[in-house]
Design a protein around this motif. Structure first.
Motif, PDB file in Angstrom:
ATOM      1  N   GLY A 221       2.418  -7.464 -32.707  1.00  0.00           N
ATOM      2  CA  GLY A 221       2.356  -6.165 -33.359  1.00  0.00           C
ATOM      3  C   GLY A 221       2.822  -5.007 -32.512  1.00  0.00           C
ATOM      4  O   GLY A 221       3.625  -5.161 -31.593  1.00  0.00           O
ATOM      5  N   LYS A 222       2.281  -3.853 -32.840  1.00  0.00           N
ATOM      6  CA  LYS A 222       2.708  -2.599 -32.234  1.00  0.00           C
ATOM      7  C   LYS A 222       2.332  -2.517 -30.756  1.00  0.00           C
ATOM      8  O   LYS A 222       1.366  -3.126 -30.320  1.00  0.00           O
ATOM      9  N   ILE A 223       3.112  -1.725 -30.036  1.00  0.00           N
ATOM     10  CA  ILE A 223       2.879  -1.479 -28.618  1.00  0.00           C
ATOM     11  C   ILE A 223       2.662   0.015 -28.442  1.00  0.00           C
ATOM     12  O   ILE A 223       3.450   0.829 -28.940  1.00  0.00           O
ATOM     13  N   ALA A 224       1.590   0.392 -27.775  1.00  0.00           N
ATOM     14  CA  ALA A 224       1.324   1.803 -27.488  1.00  0.00           C
ATOM     15  C   ALA A 224       1.764   2.104 -26.062  1.00  0.00           C
ATOM     16  O   ALA A 224       1.672   1.250 -25.178  1.00  0.00           O
ATOM     17  N   LYS A 225       2.240   3.321 -25.861  1.00  0.00           N
ATOM     18  CA  LYS A 225       2.651   3.763 -24.528  1.00  0.00           C
ATOM     19  C   LYS A 225       1.960   5.079 -24.195  1.00  0.00           C
ATOM     20  O   LYS A 225       1.977   6.027 -24.964  1.00  0.00           O
ATOM     21  N   SER A 226       1.354   5.098 -23.021  1.00  0.00           N
ATOM     22  CA  SER A 226       0.784   6.324 -22.474  1.00  0.00           C
ATOM     23  C   SER A 226       1.601   6.691 -21.241  1.00  0.00           C
ATOM     24  O   SER A 226       1.848   5.839 -20.386  1.00  0.00           O
ATOM     25  N   ASP A 227       2.016   7.933 -21.134  1.00  0.00           N
ATOM     26  CA  ASP A 227       2.805   8.376 -19.984  1.00  0.00           C
ATOM     27  C   ASP A 227       1.991   8.430 -18.704  1.00  0.00           C
ATOM     28  O   ASP A 227       2.547   8.474 -17.614  1.00  0.00           O
ATOM     29  N   SER A 228       0.676   8.441 -18.841  1.00  0.00           N
ATOM     30  CA  SER A 228      -0.211   8.548 -17.684  1.00  0.00           C
ATOM     31  C   SER A 228      -1.600   8.081 -18.092  1.00  0.00           C
ATOM     32  O   SER A 228      -1.978   8.181 -19.265  1.00  0.00           O
ATOM     33  N   LEU A 229      -2.351   7.635 -17.124  1.00  0.00           N
ATOM     34  CA  LEU A 229      -3.738   7.270 -17.385  1.00  0.00           C
ATOM     35  C   LEU A 229      -4.525   8.476 -17.891  1.00  0.00           C
ATOM     36  O   LEU A 229      -5.482   8.332 -18.652  1.00  0.00           O
ATOM     37  N   ALA A 230      -4.110   9.666 -17.507  1.00  0.00           N
ATOM     38  CA  ALA A 230      -4.801  10.891 -17.934  1.00  0.00           C
ATOM     39  C   ALA A 230      -4.892  10.996 -19.460  1.00  0.00           C
ATOM     40  O   ALA A 230      -5.810  11.625 -19.984  1.00  0.00           O
ATOM     41  N   ASN A 231      -3.983  10.371 -20.189  1.00  0.00           N
ATOM     42  CA  ASN A 231      -4.053  10.369 -21.653  1.00  0.00           C
ATOM     43  C   ASN A 231      -5.180   9.472 -22.162  1.00  0.00           C
ATOM     44  O   ASN A 231      -5.697   9.679 -23.255  1.00  0.00           O
ATOM     45  N   LEU A 232      -5.537   8.456 -21.380  1.00  0.00           N
ATOM     46  CA  LEU A 232      -6.581   7.513 -21.788  1.00  0.00           C
ATOM     47  C   LEU A 232      -7.939   7.851 -21.199  1.00  0.00           C
ATOM     48  O   LEU A 232      -8.967   7.378 -21.669  1.00  0.00           O
ATOM     49  N   LEU A 233      -7.937   8.645 -20.135  1.00  0.00           N
ATOM     50  CA  LEU A 233      -9.170   9.046 -19.451  1.00  0.00           C
ATOM     51  C   LEU A 233      -8.993  10.505 -19.010  1.00  0.00           C
ATOM     52  O   LEU A 233      -8.751  10.792 -17.843  1.00  0.00           O
ATOM     53  N   PRO A 234      -9.089  11.423 -19.966  1.00  0.00           N
ATOM     54  CA  PRO A 234      -8.726  12.820 -19.678  1.00  0.00           C
ATOM     55  C   PRO A 234      -9.622  13.549 -18.676  1.00  0.00           C
ATOM     56  O   PRO A 234      -9.168  14.446 -18.002  1.00  0.00           O
ATOM     57  N   LEU A 235     -10.856  13.182 -18.565  1.00  0.00           N
ATOM     58  CA  LEU A 235     -11.751  13.847 -17.611  1.00  0.00           C
ATOM     59  C   LEU A 235     -12.006  12.895 -16.446  1.00  0.00           C
ATOM     60  O   LEU A 235     -13.100  12.386 -16.258  1.00  0.00           O
ATOM     61  N   VAL A 236     -10.976  12.666 -15.674  1.00  0.00           N
ATOM     62  CA  VAL A 236     -11.021  11.661 -14.622  1.00  0.00           C
ATOM     63  C   VAL A 236     -11.997  12.052 -13.506  1.00  0.00           C
ATOM     64  O   VAL A 236     -12.114  13.222 -13.137  1.00  0.00           O
TER      65      VAL A 236
ATOM     66  N   SER B 183       1.254  10.543  -8.659  1.00  0.00           N
ATOM     67  CA  SER B 183       2.234  10.431  -9.742  1.00  0.00           C
ATOM     68  C   SER B 183       1.678   9.509 -10.822  1.00  0.00           C
ATOM     69  O   SER B 183       0.882   8.614 -10.532  1.00  0.00           O
ATOM     70  N   PRO B 184       2.100   9.728 -12.056  1.00  0.00           N
ATOM     71  CA  PRO B 184       1.556   8.950 -13.171  1.00  0.00           C
ATOM     72  C   PRO B 184       2.060   7.514 -13.191  1.00  0.00           C
ATOM     73  O   PRO B 184       3.102   7.187 -12.616  1.00  0.00           O
ATOM     74  N   ILE B 185       1.306   6.675 -13.869  1.00  0.00           N
ATOM     75  CA  ILE B 185       1.699   5.293 -14.131  1.00  0.00           C
ATOM     76  C   ILE B 185       1.862   5.173 -15.644  1.00  0.00           C
ATOM     77  O   ILE B 185       0.926   5.455 -16.397  1.00  0.00           O
ATOM     78  N   GLU B 186       3.051   4.794 -16.083  1.00  0.00           N
ATOM     79  CA  GLU B 186       3.257   4.549 -17.513  1.00  0.00           C
ATOM     80  C   GLU B 186       2.492   3.287 -17.881  1.00  0.00           C
ATOM     81  O   GLU B 186       2.561   2.293 -17.166  1.00  0.00           O
ATOM     82  N   ILE B 187       1.784   3.338 -19.010  1.00  0.00           N
ATOM     83  CA  ILE B 187       0.987   2.185 -19.431  1.00  0.00           C
ATOM     84  C   ILE B 187       1.386   1.799 -20.852  1.00  0.00           C
ATOM     85  O   ILE B 187       1.273   2.609 -21.778  1.00  0.00           O
ATOM     86  N   TYR B 188       1.864   0.576 -21.005  1.00  0.00           N
ATOM     87  CA  TYR B 188       2.200   0.005 -22.302  1.00  0.00           C
ATOM     88  C   TYR B 188       1.141  -1.052 -22.602  1.00  0.00           C
ATOM     89  O   TYR B 188       0.833  -1.879 -21.741  1.00  0.00           O
TER      90      TYR B 188
ATOM     91  N   PRO C 123       0.792  -1.237   0.000  1.00  0.00           N
ATOM     92  CA  PRO C 123       0.000   0.000   0.000  1.00  0.00           C
ATOM     93  C   PRO C 123       0.825   1.289   0.000  1.00  0.00           C
ATOM     94  O   PRO C 123       0.329   2.322  -0.426  1.00  0.00           O
ATOM     95  N   GLU C 124       2.048   1.236   0.443  1.00  0.00           N
ATOM     96  CA  GLU C 124       2.884   2.447   0.494  1.00  0.00           C
ATOM     97  C   GLU C 124       3.743   2.631  -0.752  1.00  0.00           C
ATOM     98  O   GLU C 124       4.391   3.661  -0.899  1.00  0.00           O
ATOM     99  N   ASN C 125       3.760   1.645  -1.627  1.00  0.00           N
ATOM    100  CA  ASN C 125       4.609   1.720  -2.815  1.00  0.00           C
ATOM    101  C   ASN C 125       3.857   2.264  -4.010  1.00  0.00           C
ATOM    102  O   ASN C 125       2.666   2.006  -4.172  1.00  0.00           O
ATOM    103  N   LYS C 126       4.576   2.985  -4.856  1.00  0.00           N
ATOM    104  CA  LYS C 126       3.985   3.546  -6.064  1.00  0.00           C
ATOM    105  C   LYS C 126       4.064   2.548  -7.210  1.00  0.00           C
ATOM    106  O   LYS C 126       5.027   1.800  -7.335  1.00  0.00           O
ATOM    107  N   MET C 127       3.049   2.576  -8.039  1.00  0.00           N
ATOM    108  CA  MET C 127       3.044   1.800  -9.267  1.00  0.00           C
ATOM    109  C   MET C 127       3.683   2.681 -10.335  1.00  0.00           C
ATOM    110  O   MET C 127       3.220   3.793 -10.582  1.00  0.00           O
ATOM    111  N   LEU C 128       4.744   2.190 -10.952  1.00  0.00           N
ATOM    112  CA  LEU C 128       5.482   2.992 -11.923  1.00  0.00           C
ATOM    113  C   LEU C 128       5.101   2.686 -13.369  1.00  0.00           C
ATOM    114  O   LEU C 128       4.882   3.587 -14.156  1.00  0.00           O
TER     115      LEU C 128
END
Length: 160
Positions: free
Chosen positions: A139-154, A128-133, A87-92
């Motif tokens: 095939g191709k792999i997409a990378k988002s630097d943060s969930l905010a890119n996939l769900l902008p109006l959180v 802090s953001p979580i990088e999501i691949y 619970p105290e660790n960040k997901m990177l």
């Protein structure tokens, strides 16, 4: 009236060999996790691997149930386990591999809406953001630097 334009940016890699070694290894762990999925109804198998700031790797796979919606997606399986055990660790970084047993998936498959909301909760919690691949079986792999890119109006605790 005012118009608001929302844009997002993702990076796209042609294959696993283009990824940083640390992320390539995480994707391979997600692939192994996918093999443990229980998906007899949808035949859609998903594996996830999450790297924490203490370097622990948490994996998860989707687990279905004949009583929809009692099953759980791979992303939430892994996120909730990480939150409960560390619970105290960040997901990177999160790596996701998804694909159907009936149709070949070769384009990146992002998390579903419920999983995006769960990821958002932990980004807000850890401030802090979580990088999501994410990818299909191949095939191709997409990378988002943060969930905010996939769900902008959180939707988060600030709305409550």
């Amino acid at each position: 009236m005012k118009e608001i334009k929302i844009e997002t940016t993702l990076q796209v890699f042609d294959d696993l060999s283009e990824l940083p070694k640390e992320v390539e290894n995480l994707m391979r762990k997600a692939k192994k996790a996918r093999e443990k999925a229980y998906a007899p109804y949808s035949n859609f198998y998903v594996g996830v691997a999450i790297r924490l700031d203490n370097q622990e790797i948490i994996t998860g796979s989707n687990q279905e149930n004949a009583s929809y919606p009692s099953g759980l997606c791979a992303e939430r399986t892994a996120i909730y386990y990480a939150g409960a055990k560390y619970p105290e660790n960040k997901m990177l970084t999160m790596a996701i591999i998804a694909g159907s047993k009936t149709n070949k998936t070769s384009s990146p498959i992002p998390p579903c809406g419920a999983c995006r909301q769960a990821i958002a909760e932990y980004e807000v919690k850890q401030n802090s953001p979580i990088e999501i691949y994410f990818m299909g079986e191949t095939g191709k792999i997409a990378k988002s630097d943060s969930l905010a890119n996939l769900l902008p109006l959180v939707f988060d605790k600030s709305a409550l």
